[in-house]
Design an enzyme around this catalytic site. Sequence first.
Site, mmCIF file in Angstrom:
data_model
loop_
_atom_site.group_PDB
_atom_site.id
_atom_site.type_symbol
_atom_site.label_atom_id
_atom_site.label_comp_id
_atom_site.label_asym_id
_atom_site.label_seq_id
_atom_site.Cartn_x
_atom_site.Cartn_y
_atom_site.Cartn_z
ATOM 1 N N HIS A 115 0.507 8.663 -1.670
ATOM 2 C CA HIS A 115 0.471 8.192 -0.290
ATOM 3 C C HIS A 115 1.871 7.966 0.274
ATOM 4 C CE1 HIS A 115 -0.576 4.922 2.794
ATOM 5 N NE2 HIS A 115 -0.992 6.067 3.290
ATOM 6 N N GLU B 162 3.249 11.254 1.190
ATOM 7 C CA GLU B 162 2.685 11.728 2.470
ATOM 8 C C GLU B 162 3.500 11.179 3.638
ATOM 9 O OE1 GLU B 162 -1.353 10.306 3.585
ATOM 10 O OE2 GLU B 162 -0.352 10.215 5.521
ATOM 11 N N HIS B 163 3.848 9.918 3.581
ATOM 12 C CA HIS B 163 4.682 9.336 4.655
ATOM 13 C C HIS B 163 6.039 10.031 4.729
ATOM 14 C CE1 HIS B 163 2.724 5.356 5.907
ATOM 15 N NE2 HIS B 163 1.837 5.970 5.156
ATOM 16 N N GLU C 229 0.842 -1.853 5.079
ATOM 17 C CA GLU C 229 -0.465 -1.220 5.307
ATOM 18 C C GLU C 229 -1.472 -1.728 4.281
ATOM 19 O OE1 GLU C 229 -0.003 3.024 5.612
ATOM 20 O OE2 GLU C 229 -2.119 3.377 5.239
#
Length: 447
Positions: free
Chosen positions: A68, A71-72, A148
């Site tokens: 993840h 991905e950022h 997040e």
Amino acid sequence: MLTRTAALFLVLFVFAPFKVYPEVVQRTLPNGLQVLMAEDHKSPLAVFQIWYRVGSMDESFGKTGLSHVLEHMMFKGTKKYGSKEFSRTIQRYGGTDNAFTSMDSTVYFQILPSEHLDLSLKFESDRMANLLLREEDFQAERAVVMEERRLRLEDDPQSSLYEETEAAAFRVHPYHWPVIGWMPDLAHLKLEDLKQYYRTHYTPNNAFIVVVGDIDPDALFKEIEKYFGSIKPSPPPEDRISQEPPLDGERRVYLDREAELPYVVAAYHVPTLLDEDGYALDVLSTILGGGRSGRLYRSLIYEQKVALNVFADYGGLHRDPYLFTIGGTVAPGASDAALEKALYAEVERLKEEPVSDFELAKAKNQIEADFIMRQDSIFSQAMTIGRFHLLKDWRLKDRYVENIRAVTAEDVRRVARKYFDRDKRTVGILIPEARQAQEDGKGKEGR
């Protein structure tokens, strides 16, 4: 006797010819990159998706959250194109872009006028090979992901319970940890971890492209070859643990959190859709949780009034065997014990009594209708192709409805008996802190 409306509902899809998808054209570049293309000329738009076969299941203990975070970082630019230049360019030409990470994959996509598809090819090929991974960007994005996690999981009691239940259900398999990663792992990730992960998994032979829309497959493939053809493949990632050992007894998780109402989830290990039992489990999930006419809604909400909401979900499209989950929020005035008992009563009923012809046909029709309606959108078409191809082969989608139609009442009863065993389930209970404090107080008075 069936009413006329019910009878019509039963036969609505049974005799319908089943051909609602555009043909998929598959090609493969010499470097291993697979390309799946489908023409749909209803509008002058196209969806471009690139699927990397890497998700949280490809991480390791102590390094969770890498997929993840990466991905950022993929939006931070390359030597050729600056940070966020990809997204700004797509928007300038009337398109949108985004990405998502799951347990099984990481996907980047754009929806844009088909005449500008070359933008996707130019930017995606560049960041597959030339992503800039800088310390300052890594520090900033890691902090964003940690925040997040606080907002989406740690401040959401039901999501927290689901995370804990999943972790208890999988002790060996990487489905043990959440996609977003454990907070201590995120805090200790290093930029070098990310660089190694990118080099290992972001390769043409570990990815496939899906394009659906107003395209000419032959011409498009030549363009894809021009942009992606020179990217060299890499050795495939190392094998990892792919099977969770069988449970040797029920596992239970209790979570005390600030919440209005208790919440219950029960999870059973089940095979993927590649297994012969997968389609029966899919039908069974609709019989239980298929909206207001599903058994759980009718029994637990409408009749017994022990639940405020309910669900049943079969995770059959994961790369490895996953879970079948049932549960819901306890209704005001009811108890989590009452809800749990009612859930298991419905499970036992499935084991003992074959579902009626009407209920079976209704569930199949619901699944088929939902599957067909999703094809109205080119984005959903691309997602369907991608999800089945990630599982094994996009052609499975063409047999999906046929296999659903073949499920019998005896199949449903057989899989209920086979997988819904008390000793094979993991149960999570969310207990509101106020109630827990009250029970603790009573305990002290009693002493």
